[in-house]
Design a protein around this motif. Structure first.
Motif, PDB file in Angstrom:
ATOM      1  N   PRO A 307     -48.049 -17.013 -38.996  1.00 29.99           N
ATOM      2  CA  PRO A 307     -47.218 -17.027 -40.198  1.00 29.99           C
ATOM      3  C   PRO A 307     -46.421 -15.717 -40.252  1.00 29.99           C
ATOM      4  O   PRO A 307     -47.008 -14.642 -40.283  1.00 29.99           O
ATOM      5  N   ALA A 308     -45.089 -15.823 -40.229  1.00 29.56           N
ATOM      6  CA  ALA A 308     -44.239 -14.618 -40.178  1.00 29.56           C
ATOM      7  C   ALA A 308     -43.115 -14.712 -41.198  1.00 29.56           C
ATOM      8  O   ALA A 308     -42.001 -14.234 -40.962  1.00 29.56           O
ATOM      9  N   ILE A 314     -50.840 -20.111 -46.680  1.00 32.73           N
ATOM     10  CA  ILE A 314     -52.101 -20.763 -46.314  1.00 32.73           C
ATOM     11  C   ILE A 314     -53.061 -20.469 -47.463  1.00 32.73           C
ATOM     12  O   ILE A 314     -53.391 -19.309 -47.739  1.00 32.73           O
ATOM     13  N   ASN A 315     -53.442 -21.531 -48.174  1.00 27.90           N
ATOM     14  CA  ASN A 315     -54.162 -21.340 -49.433  1.00 27.90           C
ATOM     15  C   ASN A 315     -55.197 -22.442 -49.626  1.00 27.90           C
ATOM     16  O   ASN A 315     -55.439 -23.221 -48.692  1.00 27.90           O
ATOM     17  N   VAL A 316     -55.763 -22.527 -50.811  1.00 28.33           N
ATOM     18  CA  VAL A 316     -56.834 -23.512 -51.016  1.00 28.33           C
ATOM     19  C   VAL A 316     -56.348 -24.947 -50.816  1.00 28.33           C
ATOM     20  O   VAL A 316     -57.141 -25.829 -50.549  1.00 28.33           O
ATOM     21  N   ALA A 331     -46.762 -11.905 -41.161  1.00 28.57           N
ATOM     22  CA  ALA A 331     -46.243 -11.634 -42.511  1.00 28.57           C
ATOM     23  C   ALA A 331     -47.297 -10.875 -43.296  1.00 28.57           C
ATOM     24  O   ALA A 331     -48.453 -10.787 -42.881  1.00 28.57           O
ATOM     25  N   ASN A 332     -46.908 -10.337 -44.436  1.00 35.25           N
ATOM     26  CA  ASN A 332     -47.877  -9.719 -45.328  1.00 35.25           C
ATOM     27  C   ASN A 332     -48.452 -10.772 -46.264  1.00 35.25           C
ATOM     28  O   ASN A 332     -47.695 -11.523 -46.892  1.00 35.25           O
ATOM     29  N   GLY A 333     -49.766 -10.852 -46.322  1.00 33.98           N
ATOM     30  CA  GLY A 333     -50.444 -11.747 -47.268  1.00 33.98           C
ATOM     31  C   GLY A 333     -50.186 -13.227 -47.102  1.00 33.98           C
ATOM     32  O   GLY A 333     -50.154 -13.946 -48.105  1.00 33.98           O
ATOM     33  N   PRO A 334     -50.032 -13.764 -45.889  1.00 31.16           N
ATOM     34  CA  PRO A 334     -49.768 -15.208 -45.782  1.00 31.16           C
ATOM     35  C   PRO A 334     -50.974 -16.077 -46.119  1.00 31.16           C
ATOM     36  O   PRO A 334     -50.817 -17.238 -46.447  1.00 31.16           O
ATOM     37  N   VAL A 335     -52.183 -15.489 -46.046  1.00 31.46           N
ATOM     38  CA  VAL A 335     -53.388 -16.251 -46.384  1.00 31.46           C
ATOM     39  C   VAL A 335     -53.940 -15.702 -47.704  1.00 31.46           C
ATOM     40  O   VAL A 335     -54.202 -14.505 -47.822  1.00 31.46           O
ATOM     41  N   THR A 336     -54.094 -16.569 -48.683  1.00 27.82           N
ATOM     42  CA  THR A 336     -54.640 -16.109 -49.974  1.00 27.82           C
ATOM     43  C   THR A 336     -56.146 -15.860 -49.840  1.00 27.82           C
ATOM     44  O   THR A 336     -56.777 -16.314 -48.873  1.00 27.82           O
ATOM     45  N   ALA A 337     -56.722 -15.187 -50.840  1.00 29.89           N
ATOM     46  CA  ALA A 337     -58.166 -14.922 -50.784  1.00 29.89           C
ATOM     47  C   ALA A 337     -58.935 -16.247 -50.738  1.00 29.89           C
ATOM     48  O   ALA A 337     -59.922 -16.371 -50.005  1.00 29.89           O
ATOM     49  N   GLY A 338     -58.464 -17.247 -51.492  1.00 24.68           N
ATOM     50  CA  GLY A 338     -59.117 -18.560 -51.483  1.00 24.68           C
ATOM     51  C   GLY A 338     -59.025 -19.217 -50.120  1.00 24.68           C
ATOM     52  O   GLY A 338     -60.004 -19.755 -49.584  1.00 24.68           O
ATOM     53  N   PRO A 352     -55.858  -9.703 -39.274  1.00 20.24           N
ATOM     54  CA  PRO A 352     -55.269  -9.484 -40.609  1.00 20.24           C
ATOM     55  C   PRO A 352     -53.948  -8.723 -40.588  1.00 20.24           C
ATOM     56  O   PRO A 352     -53.698  -7.908 -39.705  1.00 20.24           O
ATOM     57  N   ASP A 353     -53.151  -9.020 -41.624  1.00 20.81           N
ATOM     58  CA  ASP A 353     -51.816  -8.423 -41.759  1.00 20.81           C
ATOM     59  C   ASP A 353     -51.808  -6.901 -41.627  1.00 20.81           C
ATOM     60  O   ASP A 353     -50.942  -6.332 -40.978  1.00 20.81           O
ATOM     61  N   MET A 354     -52.771  -6.238 -42.255  1.00 21.55           N
ATOM     62  CA  MET A 354     -52.695  -4.768 -42.279  1.00 21.55           C
ATOM     63  C   MET A 354     -52.737  -4.188 -40.870  1.00 21.55           C
ATOM     64  O   MET A 354     -52.229  -3.108 -40.628  1.00 21.55           O
TER      65      MET A 354
END
Ligand code: NAD
Length: 476
Positions: A307-308, A314-316, A331-338, A352-354
């Motif tokens: 994901p860029a 990408i989420n629940v 990308a930054n934050g493409p996957v939510t915590a859920g 991970p993004d970081m």
């Protein structure tokens, strides 16, 4: 099992942070000090365009000043809001710490669709936004140094640098006020493609980690691996181009804002990028199947999903249908915590993004150092290095001739060995080294601790530990 709930981007970042600090032993109060965002400045300004004044809203958020300057991109997008900017600023703190770039975290954004304005209008808007930030030291070589992000690039960075120079005519370090500038305006070779190049180096290092590969259920090397990318912008284009041309990956899916292209035998990234540049999207591209609901292609069978583009894709609602065993968050934050929780439970490995997109800030760091030292990397040592190599080659050839062995150094070897490193090679070497070392620090925690089950937690642990050490050293 309860279904994880969705939360905002900043809450997502905070939750991932909290999950990591629960495994640490930080003194009371320090945890909170590291987590909170120090300040967010909101500005509303007017620009006269097409005969009337239009008002824009922009932000610059400073997450942590444990090291200065603080650093982070400026994004031009309609989705920009305070929550997003603060989440991205926090990620910058952790990212810089992880890759040992000596900066605190910051981020900026302007709520605008840049496609609605011509170049001259964008210049007026960018300069006015920069003016507002510069006069408050929110752009400054020693305090706050922006860079490109979604919707901005070299052109915008050159305008910002010039605006700063106009307002600070005696600052000899003016060029270091922003990174990601064009080469002829104080930029550095290799910055444009740095984030994509970093994604490639990250994947190469992952594929050297046998335990990591086992956890993802992958075997072999990168060659022949099927890749789906979302967003063929700066990061997505360069990452997939290098993976295709240099590592033999097959790009089987490209998702863009107006749909997706799929081809099991491989898409030509350059041809698709040219098409998008000309037509504004993938619609009508002749050499692949077009899927109108692009997001569905995230769920395609592939080996690596990149994901860029945007956050939260990408989420629940779709995580349980993602088939890729390996996701690299370009990308930054493409996957939510859920989404992250669902994927972790499924055993999907997420780089991970970081870490994954830290190539941009790493080369930005090199550019900032170059600007402050006022000299191109390699300028002093390149020819000296070449003449020392020439000495070795001459001596080897003399020994060979004198002893009558008659060895010949192959011309290809001679040419490659004799050439001193130029700026681009040095930048690539520094980036590769940074990505390898950062991965190894995460890997040690990921494979070495029983209570750490994923790379994201490992990344947070490594980076928060360094930020905490920095605060402790300052006596906080
Ligand atoms: P960009 O503007 O160059 O490219 C973004 C691409 O995503 C564009 O091609 C756009 O058309 C596409 N896109 C937009 N909406 C989409 C959608 N709904 N579905 C699919 N595609 C869509 O941006 P970029 O600089 O490549 O940044 C992309 C991501 O990488 C962002 O999350 C950014 O924060 C992150 N990032 C960028 C850099 C950098 O150096 N540019 C560094 C670190 C992280």
């Amino acid at each position: 099992m309860s279904v994880p709930q969705e939360m905002s981007f900043r809450e997502s970042v905070d939750m991932m942070f909290n999950r990591a600090v629960a495994l640490m032993d930080l003194p009371p109060g320090l945890e909170e000090k590291i987590r909170v965002c120090n300040a967010t400045y909101t500005v509303r300004f007017g620009v006269r365009l097409r005969g009337q004044i239009q008002t824009f809203t922009g932000y610059r958020s400073v997450h942590s000043e444990h090291m200065e300057p603080v650093k982070g991109g400026i994004r031009f997008s309609l989705g920009v809001n305070q929550d997003e900017v603060e989440a991205l600023a926090a990620l910058m703190t952790y990212k810089c710490s992880l890759v040992e770039a000596p900066f605190g975290g910051s981020k900026g954004g302007l709520c605008i669709d840049p496609r609605l304005y011509d170049e001259h209008e964008l210049e007026l808007i960018t300069r006015r936004f920069a003016y507002e930030l510069i006069k408050r030291d929110l752009i400054n070589p020693s305090q706050n140094v922006p860079a490109p992000d979604m919707g901005t690039g070299e052109r915008e960075m050159a305008w910002i640098a010039d605006q700063y120079a106009r307002m600070n005519t005696t600052d000899i370090n003016a060029r270091a006020c922003v990174t990601g500038k064009p080469l002829n305006a104080g930029g550095i070779a290799g910055r444009v493609e740095a984030t994509g190049r970093g994604v490639q180096y990250a994947l190469r290092e992952f594929f050297r980690d046998e335990q990591g590969m086992q956890k993802a259920g992958l075997t072999g090397g990168l060659k022949g691996k099927r890749v789906v990318v979302q967003g063929l912008g700066n990061v997505g284009y360069h990452a997939t181009k290098f993976l295709m041309e240099e590592d033999g990956c097959i790009i089987t899916g490209i998702i863009e804002h107006d749909g997706a292209l799929v081809d099991a035998s491989g898409l030509d990234v350059d041809a698709v990028q040219k098409w998008i540049a000309k037509h504004g999207g993938i619609s009508g591209y002749p050499d692949a199947n077009i899927i109108e609901d692009g997001a569905m292609v995230l769920e395609e069978d592939c080996d690596i999903l990149i994901p860029a583009a945007l956050e939260g894709v990408i989420n629940v609602s779709n995580a349980d249908r993602i088939k890729a065993p390996l996701i690299i968050e370009a990308a930054n934050g493409p996957v939510t915590a859920g989404g992250d929780e669902i994927l972790r439970n499924k055993g999907t490995v997420i780089i991970p993004d970081m870490y994954a997109n830290a190539g941009g800030v790493t080369v930005s760091y090199f550019e900032w150092v170059k600007n402050l030292s006022h000299i191109r990397f390699g300028r002093m040592q390149r020819r000296q290095e070449e003449s020392r190599h020439q000495l070795v080659v001459d001596e080897l050839e003399r020994l060979s001739a004198d002893s009558g062995v008659g060895w010949q150094l192959s011309p290809n070897f001679k040419e490659r060995y004799l050439r001193g490193a130029d700026e681009l090679e040095l930048v690539r070497s520094g980036l590769d080294d940074t990505m390898r070392i950062a991965y190894q620090s995460m890997r040690e925690v990921w494979h070495g601790r029983d209570d750490v089950h994923d790379l994201r937690t490992a990344a947070y642990l490594v980076s928060i530990e360094k930020v905490a050490a920095s605060y402790r050293a300052k006596g906080l």
